[in-house]
Design an enzyme around this catalytic site. Sequence first.
Site, PDB file in Angstrom:
ATOM      1  N   PRO A   1       0.817  -1.222   0.000  1.00  0.00           N
ATOM      2  CA  PRO A   1       0.000   0.000   0.000  1.00  0.00           C
ATOM      3  C   PRO A   1       0.847   1.267   0.000  1.00  0.00           C
ATOM      4  CG  PRO A   1      -0.783  -1.561   1.647  1.00  0.00           C
ATOM      5  CD  PRO A   1       0.544  -2.055   1.174  1.00  0.00           C
TER       6      PRO A   1
ATOM      7  N   ASP B   1      13.826 -12.103   7.890  1.00  0.00           N
ATOM      8  CA  ASP B   1      14.114 -12.471   9.280  1.00  0.00           C
ATOM      9  C   ASP B   1      13.569 -13.843   9.663  1.00  0.00           C
ATOM     10  OD1 ASP B   1      15.370  -9.998   9.758  1.00  0.00           O
ATOM     11  OD2 ASP B   1      13.440  -9.041  10.124  1.00  0.00           O
TER      12      ASP B   1
END
Length: 212
Positions: A44, A105
Amino acid sequence: MKSFYPLHVCIEGKKCLVVGGGKTAERKVSTLLRYDGKVVLVSPDATRSIREHSNRNNIVWHRRNFKAADLNGAFLVFSATGSEQLNREIGTEAKKKSILVNLADNPEGCDFISPSLVERGHLTVSISTDGLAPLLSKKIRQDLEKYFCKEYRRYTELVAKVRRVIIADDTLTTQEKKKKLEHLLSLPIINQLARGKRIHYKDILKKLNMCG
């Protein structure tokens, strides 16, 4: 604990999907573009650098949330949304479609990882700790950048040109070609380049011919 097979792969013209618009996604986009990937980004919002890439038509940016259909046709996927749950969901969907996925991660959820790189033209040195110690990879990269000085770009080009000439020489036996190639790497070319000397590949060929 996963271990990753080291592989340099061509992504030229292939759809590389990046989900997320933060700094991690920005780094992925930058690297993918350097290697001519066809980058599609879904988020977005995005960093200024990503917006600039979109404005210059370097990438396709869908300014919305991720949809499973975004995976269609993708060669590989980087999920860097900042949400562990969403990253896992994207990873699950990608695996269903047998698409290679990298989750930010989360090395255990990855099909591949991005190593630290030392890049000098066509010379690329990859450093990886299988995603377990990224700071160590970064430290090793910084050390290697000092060793592989900027002159290695030109050095690599010269070695490649000389090698092509030697390999194409039908007057040489296989053993003679091997001998010349080994001698090529023993010449102090990189030191001369570091001192600012201009070297042409034909000069190197002359030296190799003088050595027999």
